[in-house]
Design a protein around this motif. Sequence first.
Motif, mmCIF file in Angstrom:
data_model
loop_
_atom_site.group_PDB
_atom_site.id
_atom_site.type_symbol
_atom_site.label_atom_id
_atom_site.label_comp_id
_atom_site.label_asym_id
_atom_site.label_seq_id
_atom_site.Cartn_x
_atom_site.Cartn_y
_atom_site.Cartn_z
ATOM 1 N N LYS A 119 39.213 36.958 30.703
ATOM 2 C CA LYS A 119 38.055 37.648 31.279
ATOM 3 C C LYS A 119 37.347 36.782 32.325
ATOM 4 O O LYS A 119 36.123 36.759 32.426
ATOM 5 N N LEU A 120 38.154 36.066 33.116
ATOM 6 C CA LEU A 120 37.599 35.214 34.165
ATOM 7 C C LEU A 120 37.460 35.998 35.462
ATOM 8 O O LEU A 120 36.416 35.981 36.097
ATOM 9 N N LEU A 121 38.541 36.696 35.843
ATOM 10 C CA LEU A 121 38.551 37.481 37.088
ATOM 11 C C LEU A 121 39.490 38.672 36.926
ATOM 12 O O LEU A 121 40.565 38.536 36.327
ATOM 13 N N THR A 122 39.095 39.816 37.485
ATOM 14 C CA THR A 122 40.038 40.936 37.566
ATOM 15 C C THR A 122 41.016 40.632 38.705
ATOM 16 O O THR A 122 40.774 39.736 39.527
ATOM 17 N N LYS A 123 42.101 41.394 38.757
ATOM 18 C CA LYS A 123 43.080 41.194 39.822
ATOM 19 C C LYS A 123 42.410 41.404 41.186
ATOM 20 O O LYS A 123 42.661 40.654 42.132
ATOM 21 N N GLU A 124 41.541 42.418 41.256
ATOM 22 C CA GLU A 124 40.849 42.717 42.520
ATOM 23 C C GLU A 124 39.953 41.538 42.930
ATOM 24 O O GLU A 124 39.908 41.161 44.101
#
Length: 234
Positions: A139-144
């Motif tokens: 839950k660090l970064l979404t792909k977008e």
Amino acid sequence: MELKKVAEGKTKIVYEYSSSYYLLRFKDSITAGDGARKDEMSGKGTLNARTSAVFFKLLEENSIKTHFVGVYDDNTLIVKRLKMIPVEVVLRNIATGSIVKRLPIKEGEVFDPPIVEFFLKDDLRHDPLLNYSHLRYFKLLTKEEAERIEEVMMKVNVVMRKFLEEKGLILYDFKLEFGKDENGELIIGDEITLDSMRVRDKDNRIYDKDLYRRGEALEVVRKAYEDFLNIISR
Ligand code: CDP
């Protein structure tokens, strides 16, 4: 005024300042090997605060959002409050450092287009490499968001490379850290210094923390940091 400490790392301290701003104080500590080696280099805090201010201003002038607000004192910047993402994002133009140990790539190979890598900030595990799946799992970064950060890294690279090239310097690689502001917008935080980038000149003089990593005397390291700040301030 007594400042309340929010966080302290190996080379910087964050203090509360106002409801929207923090103070970011650069210490004189210099470290290598994920903190395995540590020294005090007098004047480094000031050099790194000034170097960061030069680069943050340069990015802001080029419409790239950073946490930089202004200079507080010799070794302290005023910055926007961000919720930092514990990820180091590295862009590489020329191969050196960890990538030549990790992959069959030779020292000095040119990456065109540049390579962008994400690492988890975890000294005990020596900052492991992360892919999009890891970034999502933790839950660090979404792909977008990761893709957006890659775009920002490329833009920063164009701006910094040109700026340094005009001064006869070559940008090998650099690391940025990102945070989110109160609107959830991704903004560049942390520092932009010789601790976080690699820079050589046409004669192959090294200006960055590789000097310290290689065991050069602190006086040699300090002279390189000073000379670099003078060059970029002209
Ligand atoms: O420093 P090392 O060779 O282990 O790592 P690298 O992945 O080759 O470093 C790439 C770039 O990121 C260099 O400019 C480093 O100075 C920077 N970096 C950093 O600022 N902080 C780290 N923890 C690791 C690398």
